[in-house]
Design a protein around this motif. Structure first.
Motif, short mmCIF file in Angstrom:
data_model
loop_
_atom_site.label_atom_id
_atom_site.label_comp_id
_atom_site.label_asym_id
_atom_site.label_seq_id
_atom_site.Cartn_x
_atom_site.Cartn_y
_atom_site.Cartn_z
N ASN A 228 0.85 -1.18 0.00
CA ASN A 228 0.00 0.00 0.00
C ASN A 228 0.90 1.25 0.00
O ASN A 228 1.41 1.66 1.02
CB ASN A 228 -0.91 0.00 1.23
N GLY A 229 1.07 1.82 -1.18
CA GLY A 229 1.90 3.03 -1.31
C GLY A 229 3.35 2.78 -1.64
O GLY A 229 4.13 3.73 -1.79
N PHE A 230 3.73 1.53 -1.78
CA PHE A 230 5.13 1.18 -2.07
C PHE A 230 5.17 -0.07 -2.95
O PHE A 230 4.15 -0.73 -3.16
CB PHE A 230 5.92 0.94 -0.78
N ALA A 231 6.35 -0.41 -3.43
CA ALA A 231 6.51 -1.64 -4.20
C ALA A 231 7.97 -2.08 -4.16
O ALA A 231 8.88 -1.27 -3.92
CB ALA A 231 6.07 -1.45 -5.65
N ALA A 232 8.18 -3.37 -4.38
CA ALA A 232 9.52 -3.92 -4.60
C ALA A 232 9.64 -4.22 -6.08
O ALA A 232 8.75 -4.83 -6.67
CB ALA A 232 9.71 -5.19 -3.78
N GLY A 271 6.62 5.79 12.05
CA GLY A 271 5.42 6.60 12.17
C GLY A 271 4.74 6.86 10.85
O GLY A 271 3.51 6.96 10.77
N GLU A 272 5.55 6.99 9.77
CA GLU A 272 4.96 7.21 8.45
C GLU A 272 4.17 5.99 7.98
O GLU A 272 3.19 6.12 7.24
CB GLU A 272 6.05 7.55 7.44
N LEU A 273 4.59 4.82 8.38
CA LEU A 273 3.89 3.60 7.98
C LEU A 273 2.68 3.32 8.87
O LEU A 273 1.66 2.83 8.40
CB LEU A 273 4.85 2.40 8.03
N LYS A 274 2.81 3.67 10.15
CA LYS A 274 1.73 3.38 11.10
C LYS A 274 0.79 4.57 11.32
O LYS A 274 -0.21 4.45 12.02
CB LYS A 274 2.34 2.97 12.45
N HIS A 275 1.17 5.72 10.75
CA HIS A 275 0.39 6.95 10.94
C HIS A 275 0.32 7.33 12.41
O HIS A 275 -0.75 7.66 12.95
CB HIS A 275 -1.03 6.81 10.36
N ASP A 276 1.48 7.28 13.07
CA ASP A 276 1.56 7.75 14.45
C ASP A 276 2.82 8.59 14.62
O ASP A 276 3.43 9.00 13.63
CB ASP A 276 1.50 6.59 15.45
N ALA A 280 11.12 6.05 14.95
CA ALA A 280 12.08 4.97 14.68
C ALA A 280 12.31 4.86 13.17
O ALA A 280 11.36 4.89 12.38
CB ALA A 280 11.53 3.65 15.23
N VAL A 281 13.58 4.73 12.79
CA VAL A 281 13.92 4.70 11.37
C VAL A 281 13.76 3.30 10.80
O VAL A 281 14.34 2.33 11.34
CB VAL A 281 15.37 5.19 11.15
N VAL A 282 12.96 3.17 9.76
CA VAL A 282 12.79 1.89 9.07
C VAL A 282 13.95 1.66 8.11
O VAL A 282 14.54 0.58 8.06
CB VAL A 282 11.45 1.85 8.30
N ILE A 283 14.31 2.68 7.33
CA ILE A 283 15.49 2.63 6.48
C ILE A 283 15.98 4.06 6.27
O ILE A 283 15.16 4.98 6.13
CB ILE A 283 15.21 1.92 5.13
N GLY A 284 17.29 4.23 6.26
CA GLY A 284 17.86 5.57 6.19
C GLY A 284 18.85 5.76 5.07
O GLY A 284 19.78 6.57 5.20
N GLN A 318 11.63 -4.09 3.81
CA GLN A 318 10.62 -4.82 3.04
C GLN A 318 9.66 -5.57 3.96
O GLN A 318 8.45 -5.61 3.72
CB GLN A 318 11.31 -5.79 2.08
N ALA A 319 10.19 -6.15 5.03
CA ALA A 319 9.35 -6.88 5.98
C ALA A 319 8.35 -5.94 6.65
O ALA A 319 7.18 -6.30 6.87
CB ALA A 319 10.21 -7.57 7.03
N LYS A 320 8.78 -4.71 6.97
CA LYS A 320 7.88 -3.73 7.58
C LYS A 320 6.79 -3.30 6.60
O LYS A 320 5.63 -3.09 6.99
CB LYS A 320 8.67 -2.52 8.07
N LEU A 321 7.15 -3.16 5.33
CA LEU A 321 6.14 -2.81 4.33
C LEU A 321 5.10 -3.92 4.20
O LEU A 321 3.89 -3.65 4.09
CB LEU A 321 6.81 -2.54 2.98
N LYS A 322 5.55 -5.17 4.21
CA LYS A 322 4.62 -6.30 4.13
C LYS A 322 3.69 -6.32 5.34
O LYS A 322 2.48 -6.58 5.23
CB LYS A 322 5.38 -7.62 4.06
N GLU A 323 4.26 -6.03 6.52
CA GLU A 323 3.49 -6.11 7.76
C GLU A 323 2.52 -4.94 7.91
O GLU A 323 1.34 -5.14 8.26
CB GLU A 323 4.47 -6.11 8.95
N LEU A 324 3.00 -3.74 7.64
CA LEU A 324 2.23 -2.54 7.96
C LEU A 324 1.52 -1.93 6.76
O LEU A 324 0.57 -1.15 6.94
CB LEU A 324 3.14 -1.50 8.61
N ARG A 325 1.99 -2.26 5.56
CA ARG A 325 1.37 -1.69 4.37
C ARG A 325 1.07 -2.78 3.33
O ARG A 325 1.53 -2.72 2.19
CB ARG A 325 2.30 -0.64 3.76
N PRO A 326 0.32 -3.81 3.72
CA PRO A 326 -0.01 -4.86 2.74
C PRO A 326 -0.87 -4.29 1.62
O PRO A 326 -1.62 -3.32 1.81
CB PRO A 326 -0.79 -5.89 3.57
#
Length: 328
Positions: A228-232, A271-276, A280-284, A318-326
């Motif tokens: 949701n909003g991203f892709a590999a 926070g950008e993925l969870k809307h809170d 915490a940095v997912v990737i930098g 990528q794992a966070k995107l799968k979990e939080l933005r399926p």
């Protein structure tokens, strides 16, 4: 200082160079060379404007003929460092394949002489090709600082030229993995857009249609997985222009995630993925990895394939995107 037999270069100043100090301009041409070295070369009379010696502060004017020598880094800036550990995918007497980490620049650049791949190569290999010049021992091609993955090294000049010709002839096979912003509508596509220097921002490249600055560039991409909003995606560049994949994917509306030049952000937070409010940095870093390189070996002309597994930071993102933005 340049050697007495150093080749001379000529440049008729255009509007692009006009207004810049000659020492500042020349410092952009020679990687690993300090401004102080450039000034010394100018003050020693090795640089001329319209046949007359100039000052380092001289500002270039359209139409002037600038003549200058090749300026090499000082020998004390060309030291190896065996303490920099390398992830060696493969090596034999002629070549080596390295899994370059993100954050490591390939060869010295202005003000960045330490912690480079070339410094590590000098410290870890007894023999490297010299065809690329003193600042690029063994370097046949390059990866951007934040791009991780396979980079090929030549150990002798014959191997260097053999490998280099394959890159020039576009007979190599290169495959990259990228996380991108947005989910492409098409499962796969070919981006065929010319690339050249950005007309205003010196550190960037841009799509340049309809002018002499643009050079042919093609990138095939295929969507591996949508979120949701991203892709590999898998990207296979057919040409090798500077920043090619990054520029092409941004042009297609799907910049590489955390690409500060072409994507407008440096980090992705939880926070950008969870809307809170989580910071915490997912990737930098730019989420681009050179996963695979296939090329003919200089000994027998047989194709060798070198693979670099996805690094931990991209796998975790990528794992966070799968979990939080399926994908919805």
């Amino acid at each position: 200082m340049p050697d007495s037999d150093s080749p001379l270069h000529e440049l008729v100043v255009t509007a692009e160079e006009a207004g810049r100090r000659v020492d500042q301009y020349l410092a952009t041409l020679f990687e690993g060379v300090s401004r102080g070295q450039i000034r010394k070369a100018i003050e020693a009379g090795h640089v001329t404007i319209d046949g007359i010696n100039c000052r380092p502060a001289h500002k270039l004017t359209v139409g002037e003929l600038l003549v200058y020598p090749t300026v090499e880094p000082r020998s004390d800036e060309q030291v190896g460092n065996s303490s920099i550990q390398l992830d060696i995918i493969y090596q034999d007497d002629r070549i080596a394949a390295i899994n370059k980490p993100a954050g490591m620049i390939t060869h010295p650049a202005k003000g960045q002489w330490k912690g480079t791949l070339t410094e590590a190569l000098r410290g870890n290999f007894a023999q490297l090709s010299t065809s690329g010049g003193p600042t690029r021992p063994g370097i046949v091609h390059r990866l951007d600082r934040d791009t991780s993955g396979v980079i090929l090294i030549a150990k002798d000049d014959e191997a260097h030229e053999y490998l280099k010709k394959q890159f020039q002839d576009r007979t190599t096979e290169k495959e990259y993995f990228a996380l991108v912003v947005g989910a492409p509508d098409r499962d796969r596509d070919m981006i065929n857009q010319p690339i050249g220097p950005h007309p205003k921002i010196r550190e960037r490249m841009a799509i340049r249609r309809g002018d002499d600055e643009g050079k042919e560039a093609q990138t095939f991409y295929e969507v591996i997985e949508r979120y949701n909003g991203f892709a590999a995606v898998k990207a296979l560049p057919k040409t090798g222009r500077t920043h090619q994949i990054r520029v092409h994917l941004a042009h297609a509306g799907h910049p590489v995630l955390c690409d500060p030049h072409y994507g407008g952000r440096r980090v992705l937070t939880l926070g950008e993925l969870k809307h809170d409010d989580s910071d915490a940095v997912v990737i930098g870093r730019t989420a681009l990895h050179a996963r695979r390189l296939a090329i003919a070996h200089p000994d027998d002309s047989q194709i060798r394939e070198f693979l670099a597994p996805l690094p931990q930071d991209i796998m975790q993102a990528q794992a966070k995107l799968k979990e939080l933005r399926p994908a919805t």
